[in-house]
Design a protein around this motif. Structure first.
Motif, PDB file in Angstrom:
ATOM      1  N   GLY A  33       0.510  -0.873   0.119  1.00  0.00           N
ATOM      2  CA  GLY A  33      -0.289  -0.375   0.006  1.00  0.00           C
ATOM      3  C   GLY A  33       0.701   1.210  -0.009  1.00  0.00           C
ATOM      4  N   THR A  34       1.999   1.193   1.157  1.00  0.00           N
ATOM      5  CA  THR A  34       2.225   2.924   1.296  1.00  0.00           C
ATOM      6  C   THR A  34       3.764   2.456  -0.730  1.00  0.00           C
ATOM      7  N   SER A  35       4.027   1.281  -0.779  1.00  0.00           N
ATOM      8  CA  SER A  35       4.642   1.654  -2.462  1.00  0.00           C
ATOM      9  C   SER A  35       3.942   2.187  -3.566  1.00  0.00           C
ATOM     10  N   ILE A  36       2.282   1.466  -3.555  1.00  0.00           N
ATOM     11  CA  ILE A  36       1.931   2.720  -4.570  1.00  0.00           C
ATOM     12  C   ILE A  36       1.736   3.581  -4.113  1.00  0.00           C
ATOM     13  N   ALA A  37       1.354   4.410  -2.745  1.00  0.00           N
ATOM     14  CA  ALA A  37       1.092   5.461  -1.907  1.00  0.00           C
ATOM     15  C   ALA A  37       2.279   6.536  -2.497  1.00  0.00           C
ATOM     16  N   ARG A  38       3.653   6.022  -2.491  1.00  0.00           N
ATOM     17  CA  ARG A  38       4.474   6.564  -2.441  1.00  0.00           C
ATOM     18  C   ARG A  38       4.527   6.889  -4.405  1.00  0.00           C
ATOM     19  N   LEU A  39       4.930   6.261  -4.889  1.00  0.00           N
ATOM     20  CA  LEU A  39       4.816   5.726  -6.361  1.00  0.00           C
ATOM     21  C   LEU A  39       3.370   7.592  -6.897  1.00  0.00           C
ATOM     22  N   ALA A  40       2.583   7.272  -6.095  1.00  0.00           N
ATOM     23  CA  ALA A  40       1.697   7.304  -6.924  1.00  0.00           C
ATOM     24  C   ALA A  40       1.307   9.354  -6.544  1.00  0.00           C
ATOM     25  N   ALA A  41       1.688   9.880  -5.318  1.00  0.00           N
ATOM     26  CA  ALA A  41       1.733  10.728  -5.076  1.00  0.00           C
ATOM     27  C   ALA A  41       3.100  11.672  -5.865  1.00  0.00           C
ATOM     28  N   ARG A  42       3.928  11.251  -6.493  1.00  0.00           N
ATOM     29  CA  ARG A  42       5.010  11.247  -6.833  1.00  0.00           C
ATOM     30  C   ARG A  42       4.740  11.364  -8.469  1.00  0.00           C
ATOM     31  N   PHE A  43       3.328  10.373  -8.719  1.00  0.00           N
ATOM     32  CA  PHE A  43       3.238  10.812 -10.573  1.00  0.00           C
ATOM     33  C   PHE A  43       2.754  11.583 -10.151  1.00  0.00           C
ATOM     34  N   ALA A  44       1.660  12.447  -9.062  1.00  0.00           N
ATOM     35  CA  ALA A  44       0.593  13.368  -9.196  1.00  0.00           C
ATOM     36  C   ALA A  44       1.345  14.848  -8.725  1.00  0.00           C
ATOM     37  N   GLY A  45       2.438  14.662  -7.757  1.00  0.00           N
ATOM     38  CA  GLY A  45       3.038  15.812  -7.444  1.00  0.00           C
ATOM     39  C   GLY A  45       2.262  16.216  -5.792  1.00  0.00           C
ATOM     40  N   LEU A  46       1.734  14.785  -5.330  1.00  0.00           N
ATOM     41  CA  LEU A  46       0.997  15.237  -4.103  1.00  0.00           C
ATOM     42  C   LEU A  46       2.549  14.940  -2.735  1.00  0.00           C
ATOM     43  N   THR A  47       2.108  14.807  -1.790  1.00  0.00           N
ATOM     44  CA  THR A  47       2.453  14.116  -0.049  1.00  0.00           C
ATOM     45  C   THR A  47       1.405  13.209  -0.346  1.00  0.00           C
ATOM     46  N   TYR A  48       2.507  11.673   0.682  1.00  0.00           N
ATOM     47  CA  TYR A  48       1.976  10.660   1.310  1.00  0.00           C
ATOM     48  C   TYR A  48       2.223  10.534   2.702  1.00  0.00           C
ATOM     49  N   SER A  49       1.408  10.072   3.787  1.00  0.00           N
ATOM     50  CA  SER A  49       1.685   9.270   4.800  1.00  0.00           C
ATOM     51  C   SER A  49       1.116   7.375   4.126  1.00  0.00           C
ATOM     52  N   PHE A  50       2.455   7.236   5.829  1.00  0.00           N
ATOM     53  CA  PHE A  50       1.900   6.009   5.974  1.00  0.00           C
ATOM     54  C   PHE A  50       1.793   5.522   7.363  1.00  0.00           C
ATOM     55  N   THR A  51       1.216   5.049   7.929  1.00  0.00           N
ATOM     56  CA  THR A  51       1.172   3.418   9.573  1.00  0.00           C
ATOM     57  C   THR A  51       1.792   2.574   9.291  1.00  0.00           C
TER      58      THR A  51
END
Length: 409
Positions: free
Chosen positions: A134-152
């Motif tokens: 989940g964090t792997s995809i959130a990290r990449l998607a945030a990079r691709f979309a120019g967003l930030t991400y967090s994870f638990t």
């Protein structure tokens, strides 16, 4: 009452699988965000496989997007990337970075789909549970979309032998915020991350106490209850051995274990070999309402967690918190964050890992001593009310989203 959400944008929750029977803590967190007015989207990277789901899932109003979980054909992969370029103007340079990291095609494909959806739905921040896929995809998607991400981060995702330290450190370094569920985990991650550890914080999982009515355990039948997946780290083989010791000593009891998992045939064979078929029962998976009803009837809740041979372990099981909130005294082991809530002789009883004899003695003590049950249960309820309220703890998690959603990228 939930605190009103600050002026946040829309947040996307990226999960490996949603909904999942054993991950009610994610559902409770989402419901608390919804109650505070935070708009959410949920992304599931795998198709749910549980035969049925917990009742509370029906209360979630946020839309759920099932991201295709199969590897795309070459044509589909490149067509998807080409079309995404019109929505994600910085995609191609970021794809080059992802390829240099050795990211697989399926992860890139799923991350592009999440990134496109995030842009189209005006999502401003992504959050994932577990520091794995989940964090792997959130990290990449945030990079691709120019967003930030967090994870638990929880437990298996940071302690299992399969965890790649370099990958975990990269996720920590790139994240806007990192949350973990116990002080034990916090110390581990801060030691691991070193100078990149400043944005790691502990936020306990929370409970909706309005749904959990406390009942003092003064008069309970001699029922021992265990709840969890039937896997090594839950320690149910030790619980069954402890029950055999109780039976040999002539202690009246019944033990019920709720859950499904790979060890079910092993546990059934163990019960039969020990002649416990009339006293120890495997009930399979049950709806949460039924699980809570059984917990409230038990004289003792037993979860003798262990560190598995592969390093897998529990973080801080939510079901322990639920038992404590309901007034059922708990017995567990000093694994990871468990002693932060099950405090020996204060809010519960702790026994060593892999020690059926000590576990049987603790069970016998709780079954026979009503005053001890009442004292431990009352102090346990006070602890979870003070430190494990879902609305207060979810508000702290929303603070981790706020700078990103407010446009501080």
């Amino acid at each position: 009452m939930s605190s009103p959400a600050p002026a946040l944008g829309r947040v996307g929750y990226v999960t490996k699988m949603y909904p999942r029977y054993s991950e009610t803590f994610i559902v409770h967190e989402i419901l608390a965000h919804e109650a505070a007015g935070l708009p959410l989207d949920i992304f599931s990277l795998r198709t749910p496989s549980d035969p049925y789901f917990q009742d509370i899932v029906a209360r979630v109003r946020s839309p759920v997007t099932q991201i295709p979980s199969h590897s795309p054909s070459t044509q589909t992969f490149w067509t998807t990337l080409s079309q995404a370029g019109s929505v994600l103007p910085d995609l191609w340079p970021q794809l080059h970075l992802a390829s240099q990291e050795g990211t697989g095609a399926l992860d890139i494909y799923q991350a592009v789909l999440v990134a496109v959806a995030a842009r189209q739905r005006s999502i401003t921040h992504l959050h994932a549970h577990f520091a794995s896929v989940g964090t792997s995809i959130a990290r990449l998607a945030a990079r691709f979309a120019g967003l930030t991400y967090s994870f638990t981060a929880h437990a298996k995702d940071i302690y299992h032998d399969s965890v790649k330290t370099a990958d975990l450190l990269r996720k920590i370094r790139d994240a806007h915020q990192v949350i973990t569920v116990s002080d034990y985990n916090l110390r581990h991650l801060r030691e691991l991350a070193g100078p990149d550890a400043g944005h790691i914080q502990r936020v306990y999982n929370g409970l909706d106490h309005q749904r959990l009515t406390y009942q003092a355990p003064e008069t309970r039948s001699p029922l021992i209850l265990g709840v969890g997946r039937l896997v090594e780290k839950k320690g149910f083989t030790d619980l069954i051995d402890a029950c055999a010791l109780l039976a040999r000593r002539g202690v009246p009891f019944e033990c019920r274990i709720v859950g499904r998992g790979e060890l079910e045939p092993v546990l059934r064979a163990q019960i039969a070999a020990l002649g416990l078929g009339d006293q120890v029962h495997l009930l399979g998976a049950l709806p949460q309402a039924e699980v809570l009803r059984l917990i409230a009837q038990a004289a003792a809740f037993a979860l003798p967690c262990v560190v598995g041979a592969d390093g897998n372990r529990d973080g801080l099981p939510t079901v322990l918190l639920e038992a404590m909130a309901l007034g059922t005294p708990c017995i567990s082991t000093p694994v990871t964050g468990i002693p932060e809530v099950v405090r020996d002789r204060d809010t519960g009883l702790l026994v060593p890992e892999h020690c059926p004899e000590a576990l049987s003695q603790a069970l016998q003590e709780l079954l026979r001593d009503a005053s001890l049950r009442v004292r431990l249960a009352g102090q346990a309820r006070a602890l979870v009310s003070d430190e494990f309220d879902i609305h207060r703890n979810a508000a702290r998690i929303r603070q981790a989203f706020q700078p990103a959603a407010a446009g501080v990228l």
